[in-house]
Design an enzyme around this catalytic site. Structure first.
Site, PDB file in Angstrom:
ATOM      1  CD1 TRP A 177       0.086  -1.315   3.191  1.00  0.00           C
ATOM      2  CD2 TRP A 177       0.609   0.851   3.240  1.00  0.00           C
ATOM      3  NE1 TRP A 177       0.899  -1.117   4.284  1.00  0.00           N
ATOM      4  CE2 TRP A 177       1.235   0.210   4.341  1.00  0.00           C
ATOM      5  CE3 TRP A 177       0.796   2.227   3.079  1.00  0.00           C
ATOM      6  CZ2 TRP A 177       2.027   0.903   5.263  1.00  0.00           C
ATOM      7  CZ3 TRP A 177       1.588   2.914   3.990  1.00  0.00           C
ATOM      8  CH2 TRP A 177       2.192   2.254   5.073  1.00  0.00           C
ATOM      9  N   GLY A 194      12.011  -5.790   3.736  1.00  0.00           N
ATOM     10  CA  GLY A 194      12.201  -4.610   4.559  1.00  0.00           C
ATOM     11  C   GLY A 194      13.522  -3.897   4.336  1.00  0.00           C
ATOM     12  N   GLY A 238       6.771  -6.497   0.413  1.00  0.00           N
ATOM     13  CA  GLY A 238       6.144  -6.385   1.727  1.00  0.00           C
ATOM     14  C   GLY A 238       7.149  -6.648   2.836  1.00  0.00           C
ATOM     15  CD  GLU A 286      10.953  -3.436  -3.191  1.00  0.00           C
ATOM     16  OE1 GLU A 286      10.905  -2.370  -2.544  1.00  0.00           O
ATOM     17  OE2 GLU A 286      10.504  -3.552  -4.348  1.00  0.00           O
ATOM     18  CG  PHE A 297       7.491   1.036   7.009  1.00  0.00           C
ATOM     19  CD1 PHE A 297       8.490   0.836   6.068  1.00  0.00           C
ATOM     20  CD2 PHE A 297       6.178   1.086   6.579  1.00  0.00           C
ATOM     21  CE1 PHE A 297       8.170   0.703   4.730  1.00  0.00           C
ATOM     22  CE2 PHE A 297       5.851   0.946   5.235  1.00  0.00           C
ATOM     23  CZ  PHE A 297       6.854   0.749   4.302  1.00  0.00           C
ATOM     24  CE  LYS A 339      -4.297  -9.346  -1.264  1.00  0.00           C
ATOM     25  NZ  LYS A 339      -3.727  -8.509  -0.172  1.00  0.00           N
TER      26      LYS A 339
END
Length: 464
Positions: A133, A233, A209, A231, A367, A157
């Site tokens: 997202w 952290g 993610g 891909e 993050f 997805k």
């Protein structure tokens, strides 16, 4: 029927509701992808490029509306969201379309009299893209466009937070005239994602993610002989040397730390500064950071919006509290950014000093809008600290000495090494990570290699 709800971080309202696909819909989607790909793989490169360029034009024509959707879905200020389409998406898509023919050309081998031998790059089949997202178009375009250019079918997805992004892709490809079935999307639960990965009709998985998500993808693959590009952290470091242009370093590292509320896999999360320039760097960094305006992302004057959800902001606040309990100092108090409210996703930027690697804030992925700044005595200490991480996505050095940058870069474990730049993807370069930042690569000519397989042709001529 299971319903998926996307809660806007702006005001906590339900912005999008979608019904999750059932088993029949999933099976139908995968079957259609397989059939459509059989015809699509035989189309010319020129035809594929024409369709993909037309799809990109759809995104350009609808960038403002897409930007507003993004703001509602994930909270980035509206002054920035359209640029994800107008700049980054456009740049990456057009580059990958432009290099496809050369990147996918046959590999010629040494000629042997009486034989014709070469290697073709053939499409894998159906590519399953699981996108996040935080940069929903910039992450997905890395695979969606080149996968289709390579002759594959794609099933996308998207994250629960940004389902409209998948639907925008579908609208774009329909507008462009892509044959039905070559691109499709599914709204799925985590359990359903695993079942799709396990399906024999999926030939490649592209996942962006968390590390935990990457492990779940790998577990779902199990004993299947397919590959997943992962891909994951990052805990990306920056090193400011004594000879750095401080004004330039400060401007770029503040942006690299706090853009998108720090919710970027390649955002700067820890900064090491040579002791001789540490105090002026920290002072300038704090002054520039204090000019950010935290607030409603729908207002054009807002430069920092809410984090994606309250739980994400709470996690960052917990990391800060842990660091403070171990001796770190916070440069901003609660009055600096009045919109910062506990129990909400609205969180102002924070700078921590007097930090060390006993603190989660310097070791674990955050993050969020916080960065730790640590003084170092020399290059050796900076290299050791940059490498003291389970991640290795990007790292940057700020210096006027190119040779030093190259020498130090050769010793830092990272997928991308920047000099006097950060938090940017050049589509001509392979986007890749090491250690827990993942495996495989997207973008550049190398990005096409994971979306195709080699097929060798060994032809003996003139047999009587």
């Amino acid at each position: 029927m299971a319903i998926q709800k996307s809660i806007s971080p702006i005001d906590g309202s339900v912005y999008v509701e979608r019904t999750l696909a059932d088993s029949e819909a999933i099976a139908g989607t995968l079957e259609e992808a397989v059939k459509a790909q059989q015809a699509w793989k035989n189309t010319s490169m020129a035809h594929r490029a024409e369709i993909c360029r037309k799809a990109v034009s759809y995104f350009m024509d609808h960038a403002e509306a897409i930007g507003e959707e993004l703001t509602w879905q994930m909270g980035r200020p509206i002054r920035y969201t359209a640029n994800e389409i107008l700049k980054g998406f456009k740049e990456r898509a057009e580059y990958m379309i432009g290099i496809a023919e050369e990147s996918l050309a046959d590999v010629e081998v040494e000629e042997v009299p009486g034989f014709q031998c070469y290697i073709k790059r053939v499409p894998l089949g159906t590519v399953f893209v699981v996108a996040p997202w935080n940069y929903p178009y910039l992450t997905s375009v890395n695979t969606v466009i080149p996968a289709i250019m390579a002759g594959n079918a794609v099933v996308l997805k998207h994250a629960q937070q940004t389902p409209l992004c998948a639907e925008r892709y579908a609208a774009a490809f329909e507008y462009a005239g892509l044959p039905a079935g070559v691109f499709q999307y599914l709204h799925l639960s985590h359990e359903q994602v695993a079942s799709v990965i396990q399906d024999s009709r999926i030939d490649y998985v592209a996942f962006t993610g968390s590390v935990a998500g990457g492990k779940a993808v790998q577990k779902a693959i199990g004993e299947r002989f397919v590959v997943a590009g992962l891909e994951l952290g990052g805990k990306d470091p920056a090193y400011v040397r004594a000879d750095a242009n401080l004004e330039d370093a400060i401007e770029n590292l503040v942006d690299g730390s706090f853009f998108n509320s720090g919710q970027s896999c390649c955002g700067v999360e820890r900064i090491y500064v040579h002791e001789s320039v540490y105090e002026p760097f920290v002072r300038g960094f704090a002054e520039l950071t204090s000019t950010y305006r935290l607030g409603n992302p729908l207002e054009s004057t807002t430069t920092l919006g809410p984090m994606v959800r309250t739980s994400a902001a709470d996690f960052v606040r917990q990391q800060i509290a842990d660091a403070l309990s171990k001796g770190a100092q916070a440069l901003f108090d609660s009055e600096t950014f009045p919109a910062d409210q506990e129990g909400t996703p609205y969180m102002g930027p924070q700078i921590l000093v007097d930090v060390d690697h006993s603190m989660a804030i310097m070791k674990e992925e955050t993050f969020g809008p916080v960065v730790g700044i640590m003084s170092v005595k020399d290059d050796e200490q900076a290299i050791a600290l940059m490498n003291d991480s389970e991640y290795g996505l990007t790292a940057s050095i700020w210096t006027s000495d190119l040779e030093a940058a190259l020498t130090i870069g050769a010793r830092v474990d990272t997928g991308t090494w920047f000099m006097n730049r950060c938090d940017y993807l050049d589509p001509a370069l392979a986007w890749t990570g090491v250690k827990n930042s993942g495996r495989g690569c997207t973008l550049s000519s190398l990005g096409y290699e994971s979306l195709t397989r080699p097929k060798s042709y060994h032809l003996k001529k003139n047999v009587q």
